[in-house]
Design an enzyme around this catalytic site. Structure first.
Site, PDB file in Angstrom:
ATOM      1  N   ASP A 139      92.293  -7.121 119.394  1.00 55.58           N
ATOM      2  CA  ASP A 139      92.957  -7.012 118.188  1.00 55.58           C
ATOM      3  C   ASP A 139      94.425  -7.326 118.601  1.00 55.58           C
ATOM      4  O   ASP A 139      94.745  -8.357 119.266  1.00 55.58           O
ATOM      5  CB  ASP A 139      92.911  -5.544 117.714  1.00 55.58           C
ATOM      6  CG  ASP A 139      92.998  -5.513 116.070  1.00 55.58           C
ATOM      7  OD1 ASP A 139      93.919  -5.688 115.556  1.00 55.58           O
ATOM      8  OD2 ASP A 139      91.884  -5.291 115.600  1.00 55.58           O
ATOM      9  N   HIS A 220      98.156  -3.206 113.493  1.00 51.60           N
ATOM     10  CA  HIS A 220      96.433  -3.464 113.211  1.00 51.60           C
ATOM     11  C   HIS A 220      95.588  -2.818 114.436  1.00 51.60           C
ATOM     12  O   HIS A 220      94.696  -2.098 114.130  1.00 51.60           O
ATOM     13  CB  HIS A 220      96.148  -4.726 112.775  1.00 51.60           C
ATOM     14  CG  HIS A 220      94.888  -5.221 112.310  1.00 51.60           C
ATOM     15  ND1 HIS A 220      93.679  -5.077 113.106  1.00 51.60           N
ATOM     16  CD2 HIS A 220      94.402  -5.242 111.141  1.00 51.60           C
ATOM     17  CE1 HIS A 220      92.866  -5.693 112.308  1.00 51.60           C
ATOM     18  NE2 HIS A 220      93.020  -5.560 111.142  1.00 51.60           N
ATOM     19  N   SER A 553      88.406  -4.795 108.259  1.00 53.97           N
ATOM     20  CA  SER A 553      88.788  -4.148 109.604  1.00 53.97           C
ATOM     21  C   SER A 553      88.955  -2.885 109.853  1.00 53.97           C
ATOM     22  O   SER A 553      88.601  -2.434 110.941  1.00 53.97           O
ATOM     23  CB  SER A 553      90.309  -4.825 109.612  1.00 53.97           C
ATOM     24  OG  SER A 553      90.500  -6.047 110.134  1.00 53.97           O
TER      25      SER A 553
END
Length: 778
Positions: A139, A220, A553
């Site tokens: 990520d 994220h 996600s």
């Protein structure tokens, strides 16, 4: 329409398979340096070279041109070369394949309880909360100071761990601990892009907004890492929303962070493949990758580094979870299609953040919002819809599209699409607007997600958006206000399939149902970086320990954490067995015990939307039977779809020996069944499917089958109808026969019909979905 697309994609994948020459690269006169990934037959290395790197740098490329050397999940290297140089390398007899580097995109507290996890009992207790399992996160990195990554009361790092804590900008060895046991970053693909060596010469790392280290500048990665394996964190909330105790699915699992995505510039295949190579060598047990293509067409497996890297991981016993993509509700929008991947779509949970639009005529419309600033205090303001002018950019509230004289002091209606939802609010604010109503179009339907807006704003569905616009047209002085009602839990129905979640059918091999299952992916609270505010906009200076995000996600790390728990409770289970346990025990009903619905249509959802169903960990710990798949089974599947030995070697690292009689792809031992019938067949046609189940429950169990066939034109038989696991018998096979009558076949809007069958011993229910569709023959 969906059937037409399925046919087109089948033809396209067949075209790739039959016409793409792995050993030939044809280029234009443009000789810009680009990054290429080369698959090399490692057994061909001359003994004179001490390492593969010495061989590659001597015979194929200069040392300065080589970015990564791959030797675990993939044998080969990536290098920055001109197209002519790359074409020359491809001519070498040891080079099996070459493909150009591509940019990928990210697929962007109460959810563990919603999955059936409970303190001191069940899977959490039986797996010791995943304490000895290592989850690798691919990520944007991690913000290691967050409480979610505390190492308090964690035992020693597992001795099998071989990874490192890589240092760099604002990241030291002290940022790793017994929780975050490893951290690495992969930037060479980006650096090559910055030198004009990548796609379009775009996307280098901007060190004024990024950290050249594992530290997360985007948020994220921190969010997905804490979703999968965050520790118990008390008094958690996002500006008062979703307050309570935050925790990941596997709170004691160890985290290894592989930063492959960079703020505002995506993730490059060459770096992703290097992360797979490194993570498997480091000793991870689970890989979570919320990354994929977004161009609507999935590459064949031998041209897809995520599929190639994941195969190398799965073949060594590492479970890989991937996101299904956010291009729903369109059919054929699911990504990450390889059958060795566990592909995860998104559903809602039983928590929401309601907000209301109150119109001047007294009508109240329901929406959602995470706005936490000064409220409008029920004061009525003029309403305006810039899109009334017919200018598309104004209707979408794009940058510099709004006339301050038109919107100043008013609540502005903005249509969703083309720019980030929160960015539209910033445009309204800059133009002097006091608030925003964000209206879905027909594509998004009634699907809503909460956003931490920078001004009072409420997102409403397509029907409510039309109602607001209709009200504006009906009066010369339209007014309204916005109310924010905080957090509500116990929402019913839930789960609902999120409208954005990637949908089937599988555009490469419709014989394999994708997505595999869904998990919580709407309005998920998890840890956040300090580098940006909750909207992620550069102008958002707010700091928050937690943020609420939506996307597949967010669903993917729920399954990664679940896999960590199952791996801890059942260390002998293969990745396929773990996936099978999740799929065959998944829920297909909501918390009102009604069939799960689809947010985009408000009708019952189908396996094209939810796969086998919604993850239920309370049952997955003890599934009774599992569908196991070996490496050889996957090779036979690749033979079945027409790949030759050299193409298969690109994926599997060793030449394949395909059976003399070509296998059928639908006979891969998958926990779901997709029956494809030709549109040219008139009358009755049959398909047979062979499946083998392994008993992982009590000995001497007897299972009986129950079939729920599609409603019309299809019959399903299972033989034998009873499976007796007596004495030492652990594995038994059966045959499913699906018979369709084209003269009486009823297909839905997606061009398919759906049913299921289940095996039960009185305690366990082992369910498999069935999909029936018609396709044009190639």
């Amino acid at each position: 329409m969906a059937t037409h697309f399925t046919k087109s994609l089948l033809l396209l994948s067949f075209f790739f398979l039959c016409t793409y020459p792995l050993k030939t690269l044809t280029f234009s006169a443009d000789q810009t340096v680009k990054t290429f990934i080369f698959r090399v037959d490692s057994h061909s290395k001359p003994s004179i070279f001490p390492t593969h790197y010495h061989w590659y740098s001597s015979e194929f490329a200069d040392p300065v041109q080589i970015l990564h050397v791959y030797d675990t999940v993939f044998h080969g290297f990536s290098a920055s070369l001109t197209p002519d140089q790359a074409a020359s390398v491809v001519q070498h007899p040891s080079v099996l394949a070459a493909f150009e580097d591509r940019r990928r995109q990210l697929h962007t507290t109460r959810s563990p309880q919603f999955l059936g996890l409970r303190n001191q009992q069940g899977l959490w207790s039986d797996s010791d909360y995943g304490s000895d399992v290592i989850v690798g996160l691919f990520d944007t990195g991690i913000w290691p100071e967050r409480r979610s990554f505390s190492a308090v009361k964690l035992g020693p790092i597992p001795t099998r761990w071989k990874g490192v804590c890589e240092t760099g900008a604002k990241f030291t060895l002290r940022n790793c601990n017994r929780k975050v046991i490893g951290a690495r970053f992969f930037s060479k693909g980006h650096e090559a892009a910055a030198r004009g060596a990548g796609p379009g010469g775009l996307g280098g790392i901007n060190e004024t907004i990024e950290f050249l280290s594992p530290r997360d500048a985007d948020g994220h990665g921190t969010h997905t890492a804490s979703t999968a394996a965050g520790r118990y964190t008390f008094q958690a909330s996002m500006s008062g929303y979703a307050s309570g105790i935050a925790k990941g699915v596997a709170p004691k699992a160890r985290l290894a962070v592989y930063k492959v995505c960079w703020k505002n510039s995506g993730c490059f295949d060459s770096d992703i493949l290097a992360a797979f190579d490194t993570a498997v060598a480091d000793g991870v047990d689970v890989i979570s990758i919320s990354i994929g293509g977004g161009d609507g067409i999935s590459s064949p497996y031998y041209l897809d580094p995520i599929a190639i890297g994941a195969y190398g991981a799965v073949s060594r016993g590492v479970f890989v979870a991937s996101s299904a993509g956010n291009d729903g509700p369109n059919g054929l929008s699911v990504t990450n299609l390889a059958p060795w991947l566990t592909t995860v779509g998104a559903g809602t949970i039983d928590r929401n953040f309601p907000s209301d639009v109150i119109l001047g005529n007294g009508r109240k419309l329901s929406g959602v919002s995470l706005y936490s600033g000064e409220p409008l205090s029920e004061k009525m303001y003029p309403l305006v819809y810039p899109g009334k002018s017919g200018v598309l950019s104004a209707s979408l509230c794009m940058e510099n599209s709004l006339d301050p004289n038109l919107v100043r002091g008013k609540i502005v209606i903005c249509d969703r699409g083309s720019s980030p939802r929160v960015a539209k609010g910033l445009v309204v604010k800059k133009a002097g607007g006091v608030g925003m109503i964000l209206a879905n179009g027909i594509n998004n339907g009634e699907g809503l997600v909460g956003d931490a807006h920078l001004l009072p704003a409420c997102a409403v569905g397509s029907d409510e958006g039309d109602a607001v616009k209709s009200y504006l047209s009906s009066t010369s002085n339209p007014t309204g206000t916005l109310l924010f009602r905080g957090t509500r839990i116990g929402i019913k129905p839930a789960p609902i399939v999120a409208s954005f979640s990637g949908r089937g059918p599988n555009g490469l091999n419709p014989e394999i149902l994708k997505p595999d299952l869904i998990a919580p992916g709407v309005n998920i609270l998890a840890a956040w970086t300090d580098a940006v505010g909750p909207t992620g906009l550069d102008s958002d200076n707010r700091k928050t320990e937690f943020n609420i995000l939506s996307g597949t996600s967010m669903a993917c790390p729920h399954v990664s954490g679940a896999a960590a728990l199952l791996k801890s409770a059942h260390p002998e289970w293969s990745p396929a067995a773990i996936r099978s346990a999740m799929m065959t025990t998944a829920n297909i009903v909501d918390n009102q015990n009604q069939p799960m619905t689809d947010e985009s249509t408000e009708k019952p959802a189908t396996p094209y939307a939810f796969g086998a169903g919604h993850l239920n960990l309370d049952r997955a710990m003890d599934p009774g039977l599992v569908y196991d798949i070996t490496n050889n089974d996957y090779v036979n599947f690749l033979c079945a779809i027409g790949y030759g030995p050299k193409i298969i070697q690109v994926i599997t690292r060793s030449p394949a020996n395909c059976p003399a009689k070509r296998p059928l792809p639908e006979n891969l031992n998958y926990p779901s069944i997709a029956a494809l019938f030709s549109t040219t067949s008139v009358g009755i046609s049959s398909k047979r499917f062979i499946r083998t189940v392994t008993n992982v429950g009590e000995a001497n169990a007897v299972y009986r089958v129950k079939v729920e066939p599609p409603p019309k034109g299809v019959t399903v038989t299972v033989k034998p109808s009873k499976l007796a696991f007596l004495g030492a018998v652990k594995k038994l096979s059966y045959i499913v026969t699906v018979t369709a009558d084209s003269r009486n076949l009823a297909l839905d809007d997606s061009g398919a019909a759906f049913g299921s069958f289940s095996w039960s011993d009185g305690k366990h229910v082992v369910r498999s979905p069935i999909v029936i569709t018609q396709l044009d023959p190639l």
